[in-house]
Design an enzyme around this catalytic site. Structure first.
Site, PDB file in Angstrom:
ATOM      1  N   LYS A 102      -6.757   1.401 -10.137  1.00  0.00           N
ATOM      2  CA  LYS A 102      -7.717   2.775  -9.451  1.00  0.00           C
ATOM      3  C   LYS A 102      -9.016   2.638 -10.096  1.00  0.00           C
ATOM      4  O   LYS A 102      -9.053   2.112 -11.448  1.00  0.00           O
ATOM      5  CB  LYS A 102      -6.927   4.039  -9.498  1.00  0.00           C
ATOM      6  CG  LYS A 102      -7.559   4.826  -8.312  1.00  0.00           C
ATOM      7  CD  LYS A 102      -6.811   4.799  -7.174  1.00  0.00           C
ATOM      8  CE  LYS A 102      -7.304   5.579  -6.063  1.00  0.00           C
ATOM      9  NZ  LYS A 102      -6.346   5.668  -5.037  1.00  0.00           N
TER      10      LYS A 102
ATOM     11  N   ASP B 204     -11.544   5.036  -1.267  1.00  0.00           N
ATOM     12  CA  ASP B 204     -10.976   6.072  -1.455  1.00  0.00           C
ATOM     13  C   ASP B 204     -11.841   7.292  -1.099  1.00  0.00           C
ATOM     14  O   ASP B 204     -12.860   7.094  -0.522  1.00  0.00           O
ATOM     15  CB  ASP B 204     -10.445   6.320  -2.978  1.00  0.00           C
ATOM     16  CG  ASP B 204      -9.357   7.298  -3.266  1.00  0.00           C
ATOM     17  OD1 ASP B 204      -7.993   7.179  -3.089  1.00  0.00           O
ATOM     18  OD2 ASP B 204      -9.852   8.673  -3.652  1.00  0.00           O
TER      19      ASP B 204
HETATM   20  N1  GLU Z   1      -7.102   4.693  -1.765  1.00  0.00           N
HETATM   21  C1  GLU Z   1      -5.957   4.435  -0.971  1.00  0.00           C
HETATM   22  C2  GLU Z   1      -4.825   5.122  -1.798  1.00  0.00           C
HETATM   23  O1  GLU Z   1      -4.698   6.148  -2.505  1.00  0.00           O
HETATM   24  C3  GLU Z   1      -5.846   3.068  -0.599  1.00  0.00           C
HETATM   25  C4  GLU Z   1      -5.733   1.989  -1.650  1.00  0.00           C
HETATM   26  C5  GLU Z   1      -5.793   0.737  -1.246  1.00  0.00           C
HETATM   27  O2  GLU Z   1      -5.933   0.315   0.248  1.00  0.00           O
HETATM   28  O3  GLU Z   1      -6.046  -0.355  -1.908  1.00  0.00           O
HETATM   29  O4  GLU Z   1      -3.674   4.610  -1.674  1.00  0.00           O
END
Ligand code: GLU
Length: 451
Positions: free
Chosen positions: A131, A171
């Site tokens: 992340k 996100d």
């Molecule tokens: N931010 C999204 C999550 O919390 C998607 C992450 C992604 O698609 O890599 O899962």
């Protein structure tokens, strides 16, 4: 938070996490929530503790923190901080979104990255966990400012990315516009059209159908499975959804398609009530086109809705609650009020929106509760489908992609239910999601040796 007693060996690990990561309260909370459910796993498989699998899982493989300088429209130099936490790559390249929000600091990125490991594992797809983000606040910034920020951010981060290494997505505060600017800068610096290095791309430049809708749709598919397991459905149900971003908007759309009525949603300034059902087209106009505050919904809806500023949407009673805003947005007191109103199902569209007190109260009251790791996994699962399409230079139809998403959510649901039963906690989706997610990644780590 630490009031719930952990298994002794896990307590030692948790103390170590608290010490090594001082002040990162959201990260502590996310780790505690997982360790809290691993007691029965450790009893059955002591090797996971003995070979330090859990200890290794709590320590990111790599953490990158960097300066992001850029110039605003007034010619003033701005400095933000950029982050990418590459948490675990046992199952595939690091995968997870980027969040641009003033609250972002290392503790938030680590909580999100840690949860992402288990969520991604639970999808059954070949993706590791990571992340990133920045404390940059896109609110009120011009397109040009957002572009310059994204370019500066990527000028540092590009060296850590790659379709087989680390694949970011969106996100909070990061949508197709921001992904476009970052992918454009990545392409320029590397001189490679490496589609698979980002997901959440636009449909004309390598994106997948349904990715925009996927987190919201997936959450609703998951709730639908929960209801079905009780021979129930969305038909005639009153639903409250918090937030009004990408997850909330498409959750509302799908709930309406399945026969439920969403009577309210929110943003950080307040909430709206619309008893006839929130109009998704109006909401999209306010939030996606105008990028405005939710109060404007009421003007556009002409008489059918009310705006309640400075209060939480959780004071509305409902049958089903779907928190889709942000971490720790739903407190113990708000959970108690929801339970009193007759709420029977809660599913997290956001990451960790319910406080530990809220989760505990839901469990005690027999409310069906789906944690974000399971309920909102549809977003990242569809990202993995985007990677598949990019790798084979293919693109699937909306229908085909949505069908795959629905199948994946059904499988995640069943995996949670079966695992919870196997470990003696029938109906406990939190335990089911954590244990099933943990075992897949732990087994891969164990096979790959001490790395
Ligand atoms: N931010 C999204 C999550 O919390 C998607 C992450 C992604 O698609 O890599 O899962």
């Amino acid at each position: 938070m630490a009031e719930i007693k952990l298994h002794d060996k896990l307590e030692v690990l948790f103390d170590e996490v608290m010490h090594r990561n001082a002040g990162e309260t959201e990260f502590h909370q996310a780790v505690h929530e997982v360790l809290d459910t691993l007691g029965p796993v450790v009893v059955k498989h002591p090797e996971y503790v003995d070979s330090a699998i859990i200890r290794r899982l709590c320590e990111p493989e790599r953490q990158i923190i960097f300066r992001v300088p850029w110039v605003d429209d007034d010619g003033v130099v701005q400095i933000n901080r950029g982050f990418r936490v590459e948490f675990n790559s046992a199952l595939g390249p690091y995968k997870g979104g980027l969040r641009f929000h003033p609250s972002v600091y290392l503790g938030i990125v680590k909580f999100l990255g840690f949860e992402q490991i288990f969520k991604n594992s639970l999808t059954g797809l070949p993706i590791g966990g990571g992340k990133g983000g920045s404390d940059f606040d896109p609110k009120g910034r011009s397109d040009g400012e957002v572009m310059r920020f994204c370019q500066s951010f990527m000028t540092e981060l590009y060296r850590h990315l790659g379709e087989y290494t680390d694949v970011p997505a969106g996100d909070i505060g990061v949508g197709t516009r921001e992904i476009g600017y970052m992918f454009g800068q990545y392409k320029r610096i590397t001189n490679r059209y490496e589609s698979g290095v980002f997901t959440g791309k636009g449909l004309t430049w390598g994106g997948s159908q349904v990715r925009t809708e996927a987190t919201g749709y997936g959450t609703v598919f998951f709730i639908d499975e929960m209801l079905r397991s009780k021979k129930d459905s969305f038909e005639g149900k009153q639903v409250v959804v918090s937030g009004s971003g990408n997850v909330a908007i498409y959750a509302i759309e799908k709930i309406h398609q399945l026969g439920g009525t969403v009577i309210g949603c929110s943003d950080s300034g307040g909430y709206i009530v619309d008893e006839k059902g929130v109009d998704v087209e109006v909401l999209r106009e306010v939030k996606e086109v105008r990028r405005a505050r939710i109060g404007e919904y009421v003007e556009l809806r002409a008489g059918g809705a009310t705006y309640v500023p400075d209060r939480s949407v959780w004071e509305l009673g409902c049958d089903i609650a779907v928190p889709c805003a942000t971490q720790n947005e739903l407190s113990g007191a708000q959970a108690a009020a929801l339970i009193n109103s007759g709420c029977k199902v809660v599913a997290e569209g956001a990451n960790m929106p319910c406080t530990p007190e809220a989760v505990k109260l839901f469990a005690e009251a027999g409310v069906m509760f789906a944690p974000g790791k399971a309920a909102n996994a549809g977003g990242v699962a569809t990202s993995a489908l985007e990677m598949q399409q990019n790798a084979s230079r293919d693109s699937w139809t909306f229908e085909e992609t949505e069908e795959r998403l629905a199948e994946i959510m059904g499988r995640i649901h069943d995996r949670c239910v079966e695992t919870a039963e196997e470990y003696g906690q029938p109906g406990n989706y939190v335990a089911g999601a954590n244990i099933a997610g943990f075992i897949r990644v732990a087994d891969a780590m164990s096979a790959l040796g001490i790395v």
